[in-house]
Scaffold this active site. Structure first.
Site, PDB file in Angstrom:
ATOM      1  N   HIS A  52      -2.678  16.989 -11.208  1.00  0.00           N
ATOM      2  CA  HIS A  52      -1.940  15.820 -10.714  1.00  0.00           C
ATOM      3  C   HIS A  52      -1.990  14.746 -11.785  1.00  0.00           C
ATOM      4  O   HIS A  52      -3.044  14.191 -12.080  1.00  0.00           O
ATOM      5  CB  HIS A  52      -2.510  15.259  -9.402  1.00  0.00           C
ATOM      6  CG  HIS A  52      -1.839  13.968  -9.018  1.00  0.00           C
ATOM      7  ND1 HIS A  52      -2.533  12.838  -8.668  1.00  0.00           N
ATOM      8  CD2 HIS A  52      -0.528  13.632  -8.987  1.00  0.00           C
ATOM      9  CE1 HIS A  52      -1.672  11.858  -8.427  1.00  0.00           C
ATOM     10  NE2 HIS A  52      -0.456  12.299  -8.610  1.00  0.00           N
ATOM     11  N   GLU A 104       0.835  -1.213   0.000  1.00  0.00           N
ATOM     12  CA  GLU A 104       0.000   0.000   0.000  1.00  0.00           C
ATOM     13  C   GLU A 104       0.863   1.252   0.000  1.00  0.00           C
ATOM     14  O   GLU A 104       1.858   1.334   0.703  1.00  0.00           O
ATOM     15  CB  GLU A 104      -0.932   0.020   1.213  1.00  0.00           C
ATOM     16  CG  GLU A 104      -1.816  -1.210   1.356  1.00  0.00           C
ATOM     17  CD  GLU A 104      -2.798  -1.400   0.205  1.00  0.00           C
ATOM     18  OE1 GLU A 104      -2.936  -0.489  -0.628  1.00  0.00           O
ATOM     19  OE2 GLU A 104      -3.400  -2.487   0.142  1.00  0.00           O
ATOM     20  N   GLY A 105       0.442   2.242  -0.758  1.00  0.00           N
ATOM     21  CA  GLY A 105       1.202   3.484  -0.910  1.00  0.00           C
ATOM     22  C   GLY A 105       0.976   4.467   0.235  1.00  0.00           C
ATOM     23  O   GLY A 105       0.120   4.288   1.096  1.00  0.00           O
ATOM     24  N   PHE A 122      -3.534   9.722  -4.150  1.00  0.00           N
ATOM     25  CA  PHE A 122      -2.742  10.950  -4.109  1.00  0.00           C
ATOM     26  C   PHE A 122      -3.653  12.144  -4.440  1.00  0.00           C
ATOM     27  O   PHE A 122      -3.637  13.179  -3.771  1.00  0.00           O
ATOM     28  CB  PHE A 122      -1.607  10.831  -5.137  1.00  0.00           C
ATOM     29  CG  PHE A 122      -0.544  11.887  -5.062  1.00  0.00           C
ATOM     30  CD1 PHE A 122       0.693  11.605  -4.514  1.00  0.00           C
ATOM     31  CD2 PHE A 122      -0.768  13.161  -5.574  1.00  0.00           C
ATOM     32  CE1 PHE A 122       1.695  12.574  -4.470  1.00  0.00           C
ATOM     33  CE2 PHE A 122       0.216  14.130  -5.536  1.00  0.00           C
ATOM     34  CZ  PHE A 122       1.449  13.836  -4.980  1.00  0.00           C
TER      35      PHE A 122
HETATM   36  N1  LIG Z   1       6.331  14.171  -6.068  1.00  0.00           N
HETATM   37  C1  LIG Z   1       5.300  13.479  -6.547  1.00  0.00           C
HETATM   38  N2  LIG Z   1       5.210  12.184  -6.293  1.00  0.00           N
HETATM   39  C2  LIG Z   1       4.136  11.512  -6.781  1.00  0.00           C
HETATM   40  C3  LIG Z   1       3.129  12.127  -7.530  1.00  0.00           C
HETATM   41  N3  LIG Z   1       2.204  11.197  -7.836  1.00  0.00           N
HETATM   42  C4  LIG Z   1       2.619  10.055  -7.292  1.00  0.00           C
HETATM   43  N4  LIG Z   1       3.797  10.243  -6.660  1.00  0.00           N
HETATM   44  C5  LIG Z   1       4.635   9.255  -5.984  1.00  0.00           C
HETATM   45  O1  LIG Z   1       4.068   7.989  -6.173  1.00  0.00           O
HETATM   46  C6  LIG Z   1       3.691   7.437  -4.935  1.00  0.00           C
HETATM   47  C7  LIG Z   1       2.417   6.635  -5.181  1.00  0.00           C
HETATM   48  O2  LIG Z   1       1.288   7.317  -4.907  1.00  0.00           O
HETATM   49  P1  LIG Z   1       0.493   7.036  -3.592  1.00  0.00           P
HETATM   50  O3  LIG Z   1      -0.685   7.885  -3.733  1.00  0.00           O
HETATM   51  O4  LIG Z   1       1.308   7.182  -2.386  1.00  0.00           O
HETATM   52  O5  LIG Z   1       0.168   5.504  -3.707  1.00  0.00           O
HETATM   53  P2  LIG Z   1      -1.191   4.880  -3.412  1.00  0.00           P
HETATM   54  O6  LIG Z   1      -1.615   5.139  -2.009  1.00  0.00           O
HETATM   55  O7  LIG Z   1      -1.110   3.463  -3.889  1.00  0.00           O
HETATM   56  O8  LIG Z   1      -2.084   5.778  -4.304  1.00  0.00           O
HETATM   57  P3  LIG Z   1      -2.415   5.733  -5.813  1.00  0.00           P
HETATM   58  O9  LIG Z   1      -1.588   4.604  -6.357  1.00  0.00           O
HETATM   59  O10 LIG Z   1      -2.035   7.090  -6.353  1.00  0.00           O
HETATM   60  O11 LIG Z   1      -3.873   5.498  -5.768  1.00  0.00           O
HETATM   61  C8  LIG Z   1       3.588   8.595  -3.963  1.00  0.00           C
HETATM   62  O12 LIG Z   1       3.850   8.223  -2.661  1.00  0.00           O
HETATM   63  C9  LIG Z   1       4.658   9.518  -4.501  1.00  0.00           C
HETATM   64  O13 LIG Z   1       5.930   9.150  -3.985  1.00  0.00           O
HETATM   65  C10 LIG Z   1       3.267  13.519  -7.783  1.00  0.00           C
HETATM   66  O14 LIG Z   1       2.445  14.145  -8.423  1.00  0.00           O
HETATM   67  N5  LIG Z   1       4.352  14.137  -7.276  1.00  0.00           N
END
Ligand SMILES: Nc1nc2c(ncn2[C@@H]2O[C@H](COP(=O)(O)OP(=O)(O)OP(=O)(O)O)[C@@H](O)[C@H]2O)c(=O)[nH]1
Ligand SMILES: *[C@@H]1O[C@H](CO)[C@@H](O)[C@H](O)[C@H]1NC(C)=O
Ligand SMILES: *[C@@H]1O[C@H](CO)[C@@H](O)[C@H](O)[C@H]1NC(C)=O
Length: 425
Positions: free
Chosen positions: A287, A54-55, A386
């Site tokens: 985004h 999980e992210g 995110f």
């Molecule tokens: N700096 C930056 N990092 C991003 C961006 N989008 C995604 N990331 C990176 O990618 C990771 C994955 O997104 P998360 O939202 O944490 O992962 P998740 O909870 O699985 O969410 P989603 O996969 O987006 O549904 C983030 O923790 C960031 O490190 C962005 O727009 N900017």
């Protein structure tokens, strides 16, 4: 004594020493009117951990579910529900690059701990350690419950809230936050369906002084979008320095600041008043979630041509010429997009090496999220957590909802309806 006996002898000694150094805490749990109560043992400790893949942003949501649980237990009169909740350090997140060694990043690097504590009795892992270090060299958690879904839930269609100790579906070794000095005494698997707050039933059934809930993401929100939900969410204010870094970027490149954007929040979220009058900086923010989304969601993820078209449409509609792009995609994608939008000013936040080193990918992601939160208009990525966190932030700041709940479409005019979670006053 032959070799076998000799080694058995030493193994026994070692085991004895281990037991002495790690005796259980349950006898030191304090209940009301009990002379065993001292300042130190008046709390039990609740630890939780989340499924490894999980992210960051889903983990923030799991935090809210458990913060609400901790908040409600704190308000209860029942002394058996006096808990401190230990925040799981950030280590080895799948989307973040990492070395062999776990980073164990404390929550205070990303969030304002005092603000979290105004909502729920939370402490950092290092504080938890320091409370025990005086007496023991190793933490032995008394009860571990690994949550799992009821296997029969879909067959029987039984979606009632329930919990039951059952055989473990997952037989992986527990990792205890990548600490070598944490182990457990009692490990159970708990089939579970219901909100995190239902766990109090379990806690009332055991006097264990330390309890760890694994796979905490199995436990759900009790309510989505009620007052308690938004209190918990508001309490998740970012580390002040990250906010300052984002503010500097807004001021220098986007001519945006809280005074003119009408986005000043009171020092304490407890004093936030309902309002919907934020204006935001004169830029739109996008985004653009790439990487795994491009591969795993080909039917939702637009190509860059389409992204450029969608951005242009909004810029014309709002009569703006500035775009902030937050993305996890490679630099050359941003360059390509800039070329497609030459008539407009495109910005992307690039951290200095000092900031990158101090705050790592998590901090850079938060800075991107903050800058997106203050835009006049926001377009996110469908189904990205995110993006959800940015949308919540904008609700808290008081933006009109139609400037927030917009997502990129696969092609212009072929869109998913985004889920809308507004603050209802
Ligand atoms: N700096 C930056 N990092 C991003 C961006 N989008 C995604 N990331 C990176 O990618 C990771 C994955 O997104 P998360 O939202 O944490 O992962 P998740 O909870 O699985 O969410 P989603 O996969 O987006 O549904 C983030 O923790 C960031 O490190 C962005 O727009 N900017
Ligand atoms: C466990 O190990 C970590 C480092 O890996 C250390 O910071 C912590 O204090 C140790 N805890 C105890 C109880 O000794
Ligand atoms: C509580 O404990 C009893 C006795 O150990 C057990 O039978 C019961 O299933 C437990 N209930 C919960 C919710 O854990």
């Amino acid at each position: 004594m032959n070799f076998k006996q000799f080694s058995r002898f030493w193994i026994n000694i070692a085991l004895m020493l281990l037991l002495i150094s790690s005796c259980s805490y349950s006898d030191s749990v304090c209940y009301k009117n009990d002379n065993k109560c001292t300042k130190e043992n008046q709390f039990r400790y609740l630890l939780y951990d989340v499924n490894a893949p999980e992210g960051f942003n889903l983990r923030r949501d799991v935090y809210m579910r458990f913060a609400i649980l901790a908040h409600q237990m704190q308000k209860s009169d029942n002394p058996a529900l006096k808990f401190k909740m230990v925040l799981p350090p950030w280590s080895h997140l799948v989307h973040w690059s990492y070395s062999e060694y776990p980073e164990h990043i404390p929550w205070s690097l990303y969030f304002d701990l005092k603000s979290l504590q105004m909502f729920a009795p939370v402490i950092e892992m290092h504080e938890f350690f320091s409370r025990y270090q005086k007496k023991y060299s190793k933490v032995i958690i008394e009860k571990v419950y690994t949550l799992q879904h009821f296997e029969d839930m879909f067959e029987t269609g039984n979606f009632e809230d329930r919990l039951k100790i059952e055989e473990c579906q997952d037989t992986h070794k527990l990792n205890f936050f990548f600490y070598e000095n944490i182990t457990a005494k009692n490990v159970h698997c708990l089939s579970y369906h219901g909100p995190a707050t239902k766990l109090t039933e379990l806690f009332l059934n055991t006097s264990a002084g330390t309890i760890l809930i694994n796979h905490a993401e199995v436990a759900l929100h009790e309510f989505f979008g009620n007052n308690l939900y938004w209190q918990a969410r508001r309490s998740m204010r970012f580390n002040k320095e990250l906010k300052t870094i984002a503010d500097d970027f807004r001021r220098i490149f986007l001519k945006s600041n809280d005074e003119t954007d009408n986005t000043i929040l009171p020092e304490s979220w407890k004093h936030e008043k309902p309002k919907r009058n934020a204006i935001g900086g004169s830029y739109i923010a996008v985004h653009l979630r790439r990487r795994d989304f491009v591969r795993s969601r080909p039917n939702e993820t637009p190509n860059l041509d389409s992204v450029a078209q969608q951005i242009t449409k909004i810029l014309i509609k709002l009569n703006l010429n500035t775009v902030f792009i937050a993305t996890d995609g490679p630099k050359d994608e941003f360059d390509t997009l800039s070329k497609m939008l030459v008539h407009y000013k495109l910005f992307k936040y690039t951290p200095s090496s000092v900031i990158k080193q101090k705050y790592k990918e998590g901090g850079v992601a938060i800075i991107d999220q903050i800058i997106c939160s203050y835009a006049r208009y926001f377009i996110g990525t469908h189904d990205s957590t995110f993006t959800f966190r940015i949308q919540e932030e904008r609700e808290i700041l008081g933006f009109p909802s139609d400037s927030t709940f917009n997502t990129l479409c696969k092609v212009v005019g072929q869109c998913h309806k985004p889920s809308i979670w507004t603050i209802v006053y």
